[in-house]
Enzyme design. Structure first.
Site, PDB file in Angstrom:
ATOM      1  N   HIS A 269       0.843  -1.053  -0.006  1.00 56.63           N
ATOM      2  CA  HIS A 269       0.039  -0.148  -0.106  1.00 56.63           C
ATOM      3  C   HIS A 269       0.897   1.185   0.166  1.00 56.63           C
ATOM      4  O   HIS A 269       1.523   1.309  -0.843  1.00 56.63           O
ATOM      5  CB  HIS A 269      -0.826  -0.192   1.277  1.00 56.63           C
ATOM      6  CG  HIS A 269      -2.014   0.826   1.072  1.00 56.63           C
ATOM      7  ND1 HIS A 269      -2.347   1.628   0.128  1.00 56.63           N
ATOM      8  CD2 HIS A 269      -3.027   1.029   2.181  1.00 56.63           C
ATOM      9  CE1 HIS A 269      -3.587   2.426   0.611  1.00 56.63           C
ATOM     10  NE2 HIS A 269      -3.910   2.050   1.818  1.00 56.63           N
ATOM     11  N   HIS A 308      -2.491  -2.466 -10.110  1.00 56.01           N
ATOM     12  CA  HIS A 308      -3.669  -1.785  -9.063  1.00 56.01           C
ATOM     13  C   HIS A 308      -4.796  -2.674  -9.064  1.00 56.01           C
ATOM     14  O   HIS A 308      -5.177  -3.157  -9.953  1.00 56.01           O
ATOM     15  CB  HIS A 308      -3.670  -0.472  -9.419  1.00 56.01           C
ATOM     16  CG  HIS A 308      -4.393   0.339  -8.442  1.00 56.01           C
ATOM     17  ND1 HIS A 308      -5.845   0.397  -8.120  1.00 56.01           N
ATOM     18  CD2 HIS A 308      -3.646   1.235  -7.600  1.00 56.01           C
ATOM     19  CE1 HIS A 308      -6.020   1.050  -7.091  1.00 56.01           C
ATOM     20  NE2 HIS A 308      -4.605   1.823  -6.837  1.00 56.01           N
ATOM     21  N   ASP A 364       2.757   5.109  -7.113  1.00 56.31           N
ATOM     22  CA  ASP A 364       3.925   5.062  -6.532  1.00 56.31           C
ATOM     23  C   ASP A 364       5.276   5.110  -7.333  1.00 56.31           C
ATOM     24  O   ASP A 364       6.288   5.017  -7.004  1.00 56.31           O
ATOM     25  CB  ASP A 364       3.752   3.990  -5.413  1.00 56.31           C
ATOM     26  CG  ASP A 364       2.717   4.003  -4.459  1.00 56.31           C
ATOM     27  OD1 ASP A 364       2.840   5.252  -3.743  1.00 56.31           O
ATOM     28  OD2 ASP A 364       1.972   3.277  -4.301  1.00 56.31           O
TER      29      ASP A 364
HETATM   30  C1  LIG Z   1      -1.370  -3.450  -6.091  1.00 58.20           C
HETATM   31  C2  LIG Z   1      -1.496  -4.848  -6.160  1.00 58.20           C
HETATM   32  C3  LIG Z   1      -1.216  -5.259  -4.754  1.00 58.20           C
HETATM   33  C4  LIG Z   1      -2.798  -5.210  -6.618  1.00 58.20           C
HETATM   34  O1  LIG Z   1      -2.672  -6.717  -6.529  1.00 58.20           O
HETATM   35  P1  LIG Z   1      -4.273  -7.560  -6.879  1.00 58.20           P
HETATM   36  O2  LIG Z   1      -5.202  -6.740  -7.223  1.00 58.20           O
HETATM   37  O3  LIG Z   1      -4.371  -8.290  -5.917  1.00 58.20           O
HETATM   38  O4  LIG Z   1      -3.675  -8.368  -8.125  1.00 58.20           O
HETATM   39  P2  LIG Z   1      -2.981  -9.744  -8.101  1.00 58.20           P
HETATM   40  O5  LIG Z   1      -2.141  -9.698  -6.961  1.00 58.20           O
HETATM   41  O6  LIG Z   1      -4.152 -10.767  -7.951  1.00 58.20           O
HETATM   42  O7  LIG Z   1      -2.205  -9.800  -9.357  1.00 58.20           O
HETATM   43  C5  LIG Z   1      -2.952 -10.544 -10.586  1.00 58.20           C
HETATM   44  C6  LIG Z   1      -1.683 -10.935 -11.247  1.00 58.20           C
HETATM   45  O8  LIG Z   1      -0.901  -9.817 -11.817  1.00 58.20           O
HETATM   46  C7  LIG Z   1       0.361 -10.236 -11.269  1.00 58.20           C
HETATM   47  N1  LIG Z   1       0.912  -8.881 -10.881  1.00 58.20           N
HETATM   48  C8  LIG Z   1       0.248  -7.942 -10.113  1.00 58.20           C
HETATM   49  N2  LIG Z   1       0.984  -7.050  -9.860  1.00 58.20           N
HETATM   50  C9  LIG Z   1       2.400  -7.208 -10.146  1.00 58.20           C
HETATM   51  C10 LIG Z   1       3.565  -6.503 -10.244  1.00 58.20           C
HETATM   52  N3  LIG Z   1       3.633  -5.341  -9.738  1.00 58.20           N
HETATM   53  N4  LIG Z   1       4.494  -7.167 -10.952  1.00 58.20           N
HETATM   54  C11 LIG Z   1       4.643  -8.465 -11.517  1.00 58.20           C
HETATM   55  N5  LIG Z   1       3.350  -9.229 -11.596  1.00 58.20           N
HETATM   56  C12 LIG Z   1       2.322  -8.577 -10.973  1.00 58.20           C
HETATM   57  C13 LIG Z   1       0.325 -11.285 -10.315  1.00 58.20           C
HETATM   58  O9  LIG Z   1       1.427 -12.017 -10.043  1.00 58.20           O
HETATM   59  C14 LIG Z   1      -1.057 -11.829 -11.021  1.00 58.20           C
HETATM   60  O10 LIG Z   1      -0.496 -12.798 -11.819  1.00 58.20           O
HETATM   61  P3  LIG Z   1      -0.942 -14.350 -11.764  1.00 58.20           P
HETATM   62  O11 LIG Z   1      -2.463 -14.093 -12.417  1.00 58.20           O
HETATM   63  O12 LIG Z   1      -0.118 -14.954 -12.986  1.00 58.20           O
HETATM   64  O13 LIG Z   1      -0.974 -14.914 -10.704  1.00 58.20           O
HETATM   65  C15 LIG Z   1      -0.409  -5.561  -7.031  1.00 58.20           C
HETATM   66  O14 LIG Z   1      -0.400  -5.086  -8.395  1.00 58.20           O
HETATM   67  C16 LIG Z   1       1.109  -5.268  -6.474  1.00 58.20           C
HETATM   68  O15 LIG Z   1       1.504  -5.965  -5.573  1.00 58.20           O
HETATM   69  N6  LIG Z   1       1.882  -4.189  -7.051  1.00 58.20           N
HETATM   70  C17 LIG Z   1       2.946  -4.101  -6.687  1.00 58.20           C
HETATM   71  C18 LIG Z   1       2.987  -2.945  -5.291  1.00 58.20           C
HETATM   72  C19 LIG Z   1       2.587  -1.617  -5.503  1.00 58.20           C
HETATM   73  O16 LIG Z   1       2.932  -1.177  -6.558  1.00 58.20           O
HETATM   74  N7  LIG Z   1       1.391  -1.315  -4.801  1.00 58.20           N
HETATM   75  C20 LIG Z   1       1.005   0.233  -4.898  1.00 58.20           C
HETATM   76  C21 LIG Z   1      -0.797   0.095  -5.122  1.00 58.20           C
HETATM   77  S1  LIG Z   1      -0.976   1.641  -5.351  1.00 58.20           S
END
Ligand SMILES: CC(C)(COP(=O)(O)OP(=O)(O)OC[C@H]1O[C@@H](n2cnc3c(N)ncnc32)[C@H](O)[C@@H]1OP(=O)(O)O)[C@@H](O)C(=O)NCCC(=O)NCCS
Length: 443
Positions: A269, A308, A364
């Site tokens: 987050h 996101h 971010d």
């Molecule tokens: C923001 C976040 C937590 C959202 O997560 P979410 O909606 O639960 O999405 P998921 O974790 O289910 O990801 C969906 C798919 O994309 C992939 N993915 C998501 N974000 C990714 C990233 N930043 N890098 C690589 N792969 C990513 C996941 O591995 C998953 O792949 P799969 O379907 O093959 O397993 C996630 O995108 C993330 O961890 N981003 C990096 C952290 C970040 O920048 N956070 C700030 C948010 S404002």
């Protein structure tokens, strides 16, 4: 049935049919309780870990269309607010619902500024933290502690009390944040200078040394205003959900905001921009980007600052921040990490792994690069998120405590553990090696 605002559900276990009303594009999951296989069945529930498709409130504050990359506060486009507004005006809009006229804006600024000081005991409290304490941890503790200074805040149903706590928290957050920062450097705390604007005063409390009056750089102060506007609210994200959930017990807003700050602390987050800087630093050069991308695609780590839960398109805030970065670099000098970030973005946006998962840069991805150029240590990044988000949290809090449909938040669970069993005295329990398998390996 076509044209009716209802959902017809047939339970194939019993063959029974149910009509569920649809309101605002949603069914009430409580309506599923009537779907039963027998009179003693507790009824159907919705299973939605991480609340990915469940609305927990009706809100008038922030609108997001993640498919099209749209963000609006109270109906106003984020791009327009970032260009024309300032943080306190936007905070007024978020908290009160309308843009202020001149008189109300002046009153609001006065009322918030009046509350920038903190009780002297807060300083002693801060001194109790270890020398290397993360400023975000200090913030969680000190905001929670504020509830003990303002017992009147318990009166959450009182409009005047809500207004007062809102001004207090928006006013005090920069002071607490700056104190936490100065403490980590072993520098004396700088008291607020109420002649300055909200962001100028924050810069003064952070960076003033021996000079009698700090003169903030106007470009950097404006850049902070824009960053604060962009971070002011983002509807039902993890920290706001934490805040609403905690506040649903009718606890005071300081305790609820402390919970929100704790949620914001996490790397998925508010800690993500800190993680982005660590990632870019670790990559170190353009030549190493392909190797890094390969690792991410193989499931070894994530491309931080990408992806996101809601935006499946370019995060509109990332577009604004990317542009802002160059204005800041004109003053501070270029942060070399921007070249790595731009190249990472270029490669990722052409790569099927990221394209097919609709992973785009989020807020971010570039904000940390700006903060670093402005000399903020990475540990301060989530703190810089928490300050402006306070207006959003207070608006969401006030909305939730006034909402007659809200009750104490109490989700359901699907129990998958053991059935009823008899207590076994310790002498009669199985041998340790047999127990190993039964004991939950996660703990
Ligand atoms: C923001 C976040 C937590 C959202 O997560 P979410 O909606 O639960 O999405 P998921 O974790 O289910 O990801 C969906 C798919 O994309 C992939 N993915 C998501 N974000 C990714 C990233 N930043 N890098 C690589 N792969 C990513 C996941 O591995 C998953 O792949 P799969 O379907 O093959 O397993 C996630 O995108 C993330 O961890 N981003 C990096 C952290 C970040 O920048 N956070 C700030 C948010 S404002």
């Amino acid at each position: 049935m076509a044209g009716q605002d209802t959902l017809t559900v047939i339970d194939n276990r019993t063959g029974k049919q149910y009509e569920l009303p649809i309101e605002c594009g949603a069914i009430r999951t409580a309506d599923l309780r009537q779907v039963k296989t027998s009179p003693d069945d507790a009824g159907l529930i919705g299973y939605d870990p991480a609340l990915t498709n469940t609305a927990t409130c009706k809100s008038r504050i922030t609108f997001i269309d993640g498919e099209r990359g749209i963000l609006r506060y109270r109906g106003y486009a984020i791009e327009e607010l970032a260009e024309k507004s300032n943080y306190l005006e936007t905070a007024y809009l978020i908290v009160k619902g309308e843009l202020p006229d001149e008189r109300h804006l002046a009153m609001w600024k006065h009322n918030v500024t009046l509350h920038t000081m903190v009780h002297e005991n807060i300083k002693k409290f801060m001194d109790g933290f270890r020398y290397d304490a993360h400023p975000m941890g200090i913030l969680v503790g000190t905001i929670g502690a504020l509830s003990t200074f303002y017992p009147d805040a318990n009166n959450v149903q009182d409009l005047e009390s809500r207004r007062l706590q809102t001004r207090r928290l928006i006013g005090k957050l920069p002071t607490l944040a700056a104190f936490a920062y100065r403490r980590t450097l072993g520098l004396p705390y700088v008291y607020p200078d109420n002649d300055l604007s909200y962001t100028e005063n924050f810069l003064s409390m952070l960076f003033r040394m021996t000079e009698l009056k700090y003169t903030p750089n106007p470009v950097l102060a404006r850049a902070l205003e824009v960053l604060f506007i962009l971070h002011a609210d983002h509807e039902q994200n993890c920290s706001t959900n934490a805040l609403r959930s905690v506040a649903s017990s009718q606890v005071d807003p300081y305790s609820a905001v402390a919970a929100a700050v704790a949620a914001l602390y996490g790397p998925l987050h508010g800690g993500a921009n800190e993680a982005v800087i660590r990632m870019l630093t670790q990559i170190g050069s353009l030549a190493r980007i392909p190797e890094f991308i390969k690792k991410v695609k193989a499931g070894d780590g994530r491309l931080m600052g990408f992806g996101h839960r809601v935006y499946k398109n370019y995060d509109p805030r990332a577009t604004i921040i990317k542009k802002l970065a160059y204005e800041v670099f004109d003053v501070t000098g270029k942060n070399p990490l921007i070249d790595i970030a731009l190249e990472l973005e270029r490669i990722a946006l052409q790569d099927d792994y990221f394209v097919s998962r609709r992973l785009y840069p989020n807020v971010d991805f570039y904000s940390g690069i700006i903060y670093q150029a402005m000399s903020f240590p990475v540990t301060m990044f989530p703190v810089l998120f928490a300050i402006p988000r306070t207006s959003g949290w207070m608006a969401q809090w006030a909305e939730s405590v006034r909402d007659p449909e809200q009750r104490i938040a109490r989700p359901r669970q699907i129990y998958i553990g053991e059935g009823a069993r008899k207590y076994v005295s310790i002498a009669q329990r199985p041998e340790p090696e047999m127990r190993e398998e039964a004991v939950s390996p996660e703990i």
